[in-house]
Motif scaffolding. Structure first.
Motif, PDB file in Angstrom:
ATOM      1  N   HIS A   1       0.799  -1.231   0.000  1.00  0.00           N
ATOM      2  CA  HIS A   1       0.000   0.000   0.000  1.00  0.00           C
ATOM      3  C   HIS A   1       0.831   1.280   0.000  1.00  0.00           C
ATOM      4  N   SER A   2       1.820   1.368   0.889  1.00  0.00           N
ATOM      5  CA  SER A   2       2.566   2.620   1.007  1.00  0.00           C
ATOM      6  C   SER A   2       3.355   2.934  -0.264  1.00  0.00           C
TER       7      SER A   2
ATOM      8  N   GLU B   1       0.959   4.192  -2.821  1.00  0.00           N
ATOM      9  CA  GLU B   1       0.527   5.553  -2.466  1.00  0.00           C
ATOM     10  C   GLU B   1       1.397   6.594  -3.179  1.00  0.00           C
ATOM     11  N   GLU B   2       2.659   6.249  -3.427  1.00  0.00           N
ATOM     12  CA  GLU B   2       3.534   7.139  -4.206  1.00  0.00           C
ATOM     13  C   GLU B   2       3.377   6.889  -5.706  1.00  0.00           C
TER      14      GLU B   2
ATOM     15  N   SER C   1      11.053   3.798  -1.672  1.00  0.00           N
ATOM     16  CA  SER C   1      11.424   2.481  -1.134  1.00  0.00           C
ATOM     17  C   SER C   1      12.706   1.874  -1.733  1.00  0.00           C
TER      18      SER C   1
END
Ligand code: MN
Ligand code: MN
Ligand code: MN
Ligand code: MN
Lengths: 218, 218
Positions: free
Chosen positions: A97-98, A101-102, B108
DNA sequence: AAATAAATTTAGACAAATCTAAAAATATTT
DNA sequence: AAATATTTTTAGATTTGTCTAAATTTATTT
């Protein structure tokens, strides 16, 4: 019309809140966005000039038709990227998810069209949520929560509401994943817990709190 | 230490400019970034407090060791995404840069590690530029521009300097791609143009302006 | 070594997205 | 129908990244 990442996050939040409620308040949206109500008011004025929301001060707001389309295009990107991260890079569904999100704010439409084809035009993301097609169309499937599955019936797990690492940990422990077939043996009235049976595994009991977060098709 | 996309774009620009020159000026960087010199000065102060550049007013600036590492990590992301877009989604090399310009800012590190493995740890991007490994190490290969290839020698096209659609159009016309083997038949002193021969295709003449933008290994 | 030119920095302003504190409108109690 | 509480908006600041115009420093000519 172009939008900043921040605007896009607001648009998506309004869309998601509108799904469950029939009207969204400034306070509710500020809680969802982790901002103060005053900031929401500022953003609403901005989104109104861009014809993304209908908004009159003190009278509430809602997405316009264009706002709705924009929300669906962001959600499409989000869920396609989640699918990519899960299916191609091997991430678990509590990790995607994170990053999505980007990634959902990468602008190229052609990129999304090609990604969709590369992934084989998936209909659902790793959480079982539907991926809108390029026209914003969502395939709706009839789902019930595990608490609503009738006794002795077999159901297929289709999506999860709570998408936290803790939930994933529990589901792994129970050998439950999207697509898992399970039979609902019995329901305990005292606490709403249910006994389920999966294939070769012994029957186990699942609390109502967990069962409420598991959606199934019958 | 986290950096905004804007900061990252400045860091990358400083790195690239430092490669060809031994010192970078405020004006040069402002031209590269399409901003005014005053804005560059503001950013340099900010990057100095973050220990990304050595900087004394009026005395010039350069990347610190940390700045260099950061630049290489952004370039690694950029080139891995370019490789993904080209090899997996079928984009041409003149289309990938602008998308990678956004994708390089996805935060990330784990995503990049997995993307790298998914792609088979490529050493070069679609333009033939080397992809730094996770430690920032770049595999350097000995290259010469097509203008420097000796007469009667065979060379392999390894990278292109100009990466515009117009350049791609020309290369396609000449049947030249990365990895193409070609023999340099002769060089015309009058205008610096060269005659080359590829496989089954008839020999053709390439202008010096184009030849200067094609790098080869011998 | 002045004078002039070029490069760089400072000062002050602006748009975006946020905040706090206060004011205004609406909703709920008494 | 007042009084009180809640929600929402406004007013005025702040941060980031940008700008223009003016000042300062460094470089180049004469
Ligand atoms: Mn987002
Ligand atoms: Mn999802
Ligand atoms: Mn960039
Ligand atoms: Mn490249």
């Amino acid at each position: 019309m172009t939008h900043t990442s921040t605007e896009e996050n607001y648009i998506k939040a309004i869309y998601h809140l509108q799904l469950s409620r029939d009207s969204v308040s400034t306070n509710l949206l500020s809680a969802e966005m982790n901002t103060k109500p005053a900031s929401v008011t500022d953003m609403l004025k901005k989104l109104r000039t861009k014809r993304i929301v209908h908004y009159q001060r003190y009278k509430g707001f809602s997405l316009t038709e264009a706002g709705n389309r924009k929300a669906l295009s962001i959600i499409r990107k989000h869920r396609l990227w989640e699918y990519f991260l899960s299916s191609k890079l091997g991430f678990e569904w509590d990790e995607v998810h994170s990053m999505a999100e980007e990634l959902e704010h990468i602008s190229s439409d052609e990129l999304i069209t090609r990604l969709d084809n590369f992934l084989g035009n998936p209909a659902f993301d790793p959480h079982g949520d539907p991926i809108p097609d390029h026209r914003g169309k969502i395939r709706v499937i009839k789902q019930v929560s595990l608490t609503e599955v009738p006794v002795k019936k077999t159901a297929t797990v289709s999506s999860v509401k709570n998408q936290s690492p803790e939930m994933l940990e529990l589901l792994n422990h129970f050998h439950i994943a999207l697509g898992t077939k399970l039979k609902l043996n019995r329901r305990f009235e005292f606490d709403g817990s249910v006994e389920i049976k999966i294939d070769k595994y012994p029957a186990t009991i699942i609390s109502e709190q967990v069962a409420l977060n598991i959606n199934c098709t019958l």
